[in-house]
Design a protein around this motif. Structure first.
Motif, PDB file in Angstrom:
ATOM      1  N   ALA A  31       8.945  -5.742   9.730  1.00 30.08           N
ATOM      2  CA  ALA A  31       7.706  -4.972   9.739  1.00 30.08           C
ATOM      3  C   ALA A  31       7.692  -3.943   8.635  1.00 30.08           C
ATOM      4  O   ALA A  31       8.718  -3.370   8.276  1.00 30.08           O
ATOM      5  CB  ALA A  31       7.536  -4.277  11.083  1.00 30.08           C
ATOM      6  N   ILE A  32       6.486  -3.738   8.118  1.00 29.85           N
ATOM      7  CA  ILE A  32       6.218  -2.694   7.143  1.00 29.85           C
ATOM      8  C   ILE A  32       5.019  -1.926   7.669  1.00 29.85           C
ATOM      9  O   ILE A  32       4.067  -2.525   8.170  1.00 29.85           O
ATOM     10  CB  ILE A  32       5.925  -3.286   5.752  1.00 29.85           C
ATOM     11  N   GLY A  33       5.052  -0.616   7.531  1.00 27.75           N
ATOM     12  CA  GLY A  33       3.967   0.200   8.040  1.00 27.75           C
ATOM     13  C   GLY A  33       3.203   0.920   6.954  1.00 27.75           C
ATOM     14  O   GLY A  33       3.772   1.318   5.936  1.00 27.75           O
ATOM     15  N   VAL A  34       1.901   1.061   7.167  1.00 33.38           N
ATOM     16  CA  VAL A  34       1.045   1.863   6.302  1.00 33.38           C
ATOM     17  C   VAL A  34       0.150   2.717   7.184  1.00 33.38           C
ATOM     18  O   VAL A  34      -0.047   2.418   8.361  1.00 33.38           O
ATOM     19  CB  VAL A  34       0.189   1.001   5.342  1.00 33.38           C
ATOM     20  N   SER A  35      -0.405   3.778   6.584  1.00 31.45           N
ATOM     21  CA  SER A  35      -1.185   4.707   7.398  1.00 31.45           C
ATOM     22  C   SER A  35      -2.646   4.826   6.989  1.00 31.45           C
ATOM     23  O   SER A  35      -3.351   5.691   7.495  1.00 31.45           O
ATOM     24  CB  SER A  35      -0.526   6.086   7.377  1.00 31.45           C
ATOM     25  N   ASN A  36      -3.106   3.963   6.083  1.00 35.72           N
ATOM     26  CA  ASN A  36      -4.538   3.991   5.761  1.00 35.72           C
ATOM     27  C   ASN A  36      -5.019   2.607   5.334  1.00 35.72           C
ATOM     28  O   ASN A  36      -4.226   1.733   4.975  1.00 35.72           O
ATOM     29  CB  ASN A  36      -4.850   5.048   4.700  1.00 35.72           C
ATOM     30  N   ILE A  37      -6.327   2.435   5.374  1.00 32.79           N
ATOM     31  CA  ILE A  37      -6.924   1.128   5.116  1.00 32.79           C
ATOM     32  C   ILE A  37      -6.765   0.691   3.668  1.00 32.79           C
ATOM     33  O   ILE A  37      -6.572  -0.490   3.395  1.00 32.79           O
ATOM     34  CB  ILE A  37      -8.420   1.141   5.520  1.00 32.79           C
ATOM     35  N   THR A  38      -6.809   1.613   2.744  1.00 33.21           N
ATOM     36  CA  THR A  38      -6.640   1.242   1.336  1.00 33.21           C
ATOM     37  C   THR A  38      -5.288   0.586   1.108  1.00 33.21           C
ATOM     38  O   THR A  38      -5.201  -0.488   0.494  1.00 33.21           O
ATOM     39  CB  THR A  38      -6.782   2.484   0.433  1.00 33.21           C
ATOM     40  N   GLU A  39      -4.237   1.214   1.622  1.00 29.32           N
ATOM     41  CA  GLU A  39      -2.895   0.616   1.505  1.00 29.32           C
ATOM     42  C   GLU A  39      -2.835  -0.715   2.238  1.00 29.32           C
ATOM     43  O   GLU A  39      -2.217  -1.667   1.756  1.00 29.32           O
ATOM     44  CB  GLU A  39      -1.840   1.540   2.109  1.00 29.32           C
ATOM     45  N   ALA A  40      -3.451  -0.766   3.421  1.00 27.61           N
ATOM     46  CA  ALA A  40      -3.420  -1.994   4.218  1.00 27.61           C
ATOM     47  C   ALA A  40      -4.078  -3.150   3.466  1.00 27.61           C
ATOM     48  O   ALA A  40      -3.531  -4.256   3.422  1.00 27.61           O
ATOM     49  CB  ALA A  40      -4.116  -1.763   5.554  1.00 27.61           C
ATOM     50  N   ASN A  41      -5.224  -2.892   2.875  1.00 25.32           N
ATOM     51  CA  ASN A  41      -5.907  -3.956   2.130  1.00 25.32           C
ATOM     52  C   ASN A  41      -5.069  -4.429   0.944  1.00 25.32           C
ATOM     53  O   ASN A  41      -5.011  -5.619   0.642  1.00 25.32           O
ATOM     54  CB  ASN A  41      -7.282  -3.483   1.672  1.00 25.32           C
ATOM     55  N   GLU A  42      -4.394  -3.500   0.273  1.00 26.51           N
ATOM     56  CA  GLU A  42      -3.525  -3.882  -0.843  1.00 26.51           C
ATOM     57  C   GLU A  42      -2.356  -4.745  -0.351  1.00 26.51           C
ATOM     58  O   GLU A  42      -1.984  -5.724  -1.002  1.00 26.51           O
ATOM     59  CB  GLU A  42      -2.991  -2.637  -1.544  1.00 26.51           C
ATOM     60  N   MET A  43      -1.799  -4.370   0.783  1.00 26.50           N
ATOM     61  CA  MET A  43      -0.685  -5.148   1.333  1.00 26.50           C
ATOM     62  C   MET A  43      -1.139  -6.542   1.746  1.00 26.50           C
ATOM     63  O   MET A  43      -0.430  -7.527   1.516  1.00 26.50           O
ATOM     64  CB  MET A  43      -0.070  -4.415   2.524  1.00 26.50           C
ATOM     65  N   ILE A  44      -2.304  -6.634   2.360  1.00 26.12           N
ATOM     66  CA  ILE A  44      -2.835  -7.938   2.760  1.00 26.12           C
ATOM     67  C   ILE A  44      -3.050  -8.819   1.535  1.00 26.12           C
ATOM     68  O   ILE A  44      -2.769 -10.011   1.564  1.00 26.12           O
ATOM     69  CB  ILE A  44      -4.151  -7.765   3.556  1.00 26.12           C
ATOM     70  N   ASP A  45      -3.523  -8.235   0.463  1.00 24.75           N
ATOM     71  CA  ASP A  45      -3.756  -9.010  -0.758  1.00 24.75           C
ATOM     72  C   ASP A  45      -2.460  -9.565  -1.344  1.00 24.75           C
ATOM     73  O   ASP A  45      -2.502 -10.505  -2.131  1.00 24.75           O
ATOM     74  CB  ASP A  45      -4.469  -8.145  -1.806  1.00 24.75           C
ATOM     75  N   SER A  46      -1.316  -9.003  -0.955  1.00 21.39           N
ATOM     76  CA  SER A  46      -0.031  -9.515  -1.447  1.00 21.39           C
ATOM     77  C   SER A  46       0.275 -10.888  -0.869  1.00 21.39           C
ATOM     78  O   SER A  46       1.083 -11.631  -1.420  1.00 21.39           O
ATOM     79  CB  SER A  46       1.109  -8.550  -1.097  1.00 21.39           C
ATOM     80  N   GLY A  47      -0.348 -11.227   0.253  1.00 26.33           N
ATOM     81  CA  GLY A  47      -0.190 -12.555   0.844  1.00 26.33           C
ATOM     82  C   GLY A  47       1.118 -12.787   1.565  1.00 26.33           C
ATOM     83  O   GLY A  47       1.453 -13.932   1.871  1.00 26.33           O
ATOM     84  N   LYS A  48       1.875 -11.762   1.861  1.00 22.92           N
ATOM     85  CA  LYS A  48       3.188 -11.997   2.461  1.00 22.92           C
ATOM     86  C   LYS A  48       3.258 -11.750   3.962  1.00 22.92           C
ATOM     87  O   LYS A  48       4.316 -11.860   4.553  1.00 22.92           O
ATOM     88  CB  LYS A  48       4.249 -11.170   1.749  1.00 22.92           C
ATOM     89  N   PHE A  49       2.132 -11.457   4.618  1.00 22.25           N
ATOM     90  CA  PHE A  49       2.172 -11.130   6.036  1.00 22.25           C
ATOM     91  C   PHE A  49       1.632 -12.259   6.906  1.00 22.25           C
ATOM     92  O   PHE A  49       0.692 -12.949   6.544  1.00 22.25           O
ATOM     93  CB  PHE A  49       1.403  -9.829   6.305  1.00 22.25           C
ATOM     94  N   ASP A  50       2.282 -12.403   8.071  1.00 20.95           N
ATOM     95  CA  ASP A  50       1.891 -13.419   9.039  1.00 20.95           C
ATOM     96  C   ASP A  50       1.001 -12.848  10.140  1.00 20.95           C
ATOM     97  O   ASP A  50       0.313 -13.603  10.835  1.00 20.95           O
ATOM     98  CB  ASP A  50       3.143 -14.015   9.702  1.00 20.95           C
ATOM     99  N   LEU A  51       1.069 -11.533  10.315  1.00 19.23           N
ATOM    100  CA  LEU A  51       0.376 -10.891  11.425  1.00 19.23           C
ATOM    101  C   LEU A  51       0.171  -9.411  11.091  1.00 19.23           C
ATOM    102  O   LEU A  51       0.992  -8.814  10.401  1.00 19.23           O
ATOM    103  CB  LEU A  51       1.225 -11.011  12.702  1.00 19.23           C
TER     104      LEU A  51
END
Length: 98
Positions: A31-51
């Motif tokens: 697991a990796i954690g973020v605390s805001n939507i901007t970071e979350a969207n950037e992480m999602i764009d990395s394509g490495k998360f399953d959930l």
């Protein structure tokens, strides 16, 4: 063994740290954690998360923005309830994707 990669989004740092610690106690999850939507969207764009686990503290507009941005990844709202509930939510979400 390849681990299931989980992104946790929560604005409360203590709760975020607890969720991350619990998830990492399971040898099949990371697991990796973020605390805001901007970071979350950037992480999602990395394509490495399953959930994604969506924790407390986001506004309704931020949650809606995130759901719109992450259409291909299962998103679970997790607002507490202990480690048993947390792992049940993760298991059910992953089961639906297989």
């Amino acid at each position: 063994m390849e681990k299931t990669e989980i992104l946790v989004i929560c604005t409360h740092q203590d709760i975020l740290a607890t969720i991350i610690r619990l998830i990492k106690n399971n040898e099949t999850y990371n697991a990796i954690g973020v605390s805001n939507i901007t970071e979350a969207n950037e992480m999602i764009d990395s394509g490495k998360f399953d959930l994604v686990l969506l924790g407390s503290g986001l506004t309704e507009a931020e949650e809606n923005n995130f759901f719109e941005h992450s259409k291909t990844i299962p998103v679970v709202r997790h607002y507490g309830g202990g480690s048993g509930l947390l792992f049940a939510e993760i298991f059910e979400a992953l089961k639906l994707t297989t």
